[in-house]
Motif scaffolding. Sequence first.
Motif: not given
Length: 161
Positions: A36, A39, A48, A57, A59-61, A66-68, A70, A84
């Motif tokens: 966290s 990101v 991303n 990792v 991720y996308r906001r 934030y959708f993460c 791994c 995502i």
Amino acid sequence: MIHFVILINRQGKVRLTKWYSTYAQKERSKVIKELSGMVLSRGPKLCNFIDWKGYKVVYRRYASLYFCMCIDKEDNELEVLEIIHHFVEILDRYFGSVCELDLIFNFHKAYYILDEVLIAGELQEPSKKTIARLIAAQDSLVETAKEQAGSISNIISQATK
């Protein structure tokens, strides 16, 4: 393979986690805190993808969330970005413009939807219509169970009078 999914808000509060690999509770807390921080501190114009401890990792906001996810180093990051987005589109369809409060108050639905999308860290169902149909069937089962429970409690309350 997806090792875990974490949804965090802009303040770093966890809204949803799903672990597909084995992590002790202490490790999970450490991973969440570390990721966290990484990101949330990244600028909006940076890519991303983050290299992290031999994994990637992705991720996308979306709005304040934030959708993460791994993944392994060898996995395709763009495919995970699509997963995502697929998950967010399904949440949007179900909740009607999903927001953080929907995930807070209906976390069980969000977990159910995630379980329909991913199983054991792999994409299970790419069809949004199929997932929507399965969720609607689950909702009708829940409603039926609630009605039956209500009628049973009415029978019990009348019998005890």
